[in-house]
Design an enzyme around this catalytic site. Structure first.
Site, mmCIF file in Angstrom:
data_model
loop_
_atom_site.group_PDB
_atom_site.id
_atom_site.type_symbol
_atom_site.label_atom_id
_atom_site.label_comp_id
_atom_site.label_asym_id
_atom_site.label_seq_id
_atom_site.Cartn_x
_atom_site.Cartn_y
_atom_site.Cartn_z
ATOM 1 N N VAL A 136 -17.698 -12.962 -115.294
ATOM 2 C CA VAL A 136 -17.096 -13.267 -113.997
ATOM 3 C C VAL A 136 -15.588 -13.514 -114.149
ATOM 4 O O VAL A 136 -14.799 -13.074 -113.309
ATOM 5 C CB VAL A 136 -17.810 -14.450 -113.317
ATOM 6 C CG1 VAL A 136 -17.136 -14.815 -112.004
ATOM 7 C CG2 VAL A 136 -19.280 -14.117 -113.085
ATOM 8 N N GLY B 20 -13.994 -10.169 -114.509
ATOM 9 C CA GLY B 20 -14.021 -9.503 -113.210
ATOM 10 C C GLY B 20 -13.038 -10.098 -112.224
ATOM 11 O O GLY B 20 -12.302 -9.376 -111.544
ATOM 12 N N GLU B 21 -13.009 -11.427 -112.153
ATOM 13 C CA GLU B 21 -12.098 -12.071 -111.203
ATOM 14 C C GLU B 21 -10.642 -11.848 -111.596
ATOM 15 O O GLU B 21 -9.785 -11.682 -110.729
ATOM 16 C CB GLU B 21 -12.389 -13.565 -111.078
ATOM 17 C CG GLU B 21 -11.517 -14.213 -110.031
ATOM 18 C CD GLU B 21 -12.056 -15.524 -109.493
ATOM 19 O OE1 GLU B 21 -11.323 -16.148 -108.696
ATOM 20 O OE2 GLU B 21 -13.174 -15.925 -109.848
ATOM 21 N N SER B 22 -10.364 -11.843 -112.877
ATOM 22 C CA SER B 22 -8.990 -11.581 -113.324
ATOM 23 C C SER B 22 -8.537 -10.202 -112.849
ATOM 24 O O SER B 22 -7.454 -10.059 -112.262
ATOM 25 C CB SER B 22 -8.895 -11.674 -114.849
ATOM 26 O OG SER B 22 -9.186 -12.976 -115.282
#
Length: 141
Positions: free
Chosen positions: A62, A65-67
């Site tokens: 996550v 992915g969020e980065s």
């Protein structure tokens, strides 16, 4: 080496290069490889990012992915706006215990106020490990 589109705001480029994607991304060993609003790629080592039984931590997927979703949204937002994550979800399909994970971020929607990206994590053999979907709201500075 990070590949950036040539038409990016110089201040944003400096911030991305200097920060390496932020403190958490740096601590996790995330390497930004290619960045744009439409398509971005980064990789992260499994070593140092595992949970108690030696598997890559689901939260690490996550974070990668969020980065990528946040940076891609920030690039789309441009110099007078910023991106704020408002929704994220992940589906973990396969585990990994060593090597590198590559995140490939593809824009689903690049709107005036919202961006949605899908980020697919794969192992070094190209097998899908997880899928993250993130939506960012774009705000004025």
């Amino acid at each position: 080496m990070t590949i950036l589109p040539p038409d990016l705001d110089p201040a944003l480029v400096a911030r991305l290069v200097e920060s390496g994607g932020g403190g958490l991304a740096k601590r996790m060993g995330i390497e930004l490889l290619e960045l744009s609003a439409h398509y971005s790629v980064a990789r992260m080592p499994v070593a140092g990012n595992t949970q108690v039984v030696g598997l890559l931590h689901g939260g690490a997927h996550v974070v990668l992915g969020e980065s990528l979703g946040s940076i891609s949204s920030a690039i789309h937002a441009g110099p007078t706006r910023y991106a704020v994550g408002i929704e994220i979800n992940a589906t973990h399909s396969r585990s990994i215990t060593e090597g590198w994970v590559t995140g490939t971020c593809t824009a689903l929607v690049l709107g005036r106020t919202l961006c949605t990206h899908e980020i697919v994590m794969t192992d070094e053999s190209g097998r899908r490990l997880s899928t993250v979907r993130m939506t960012n709201m774009l705000r004025d500075l």
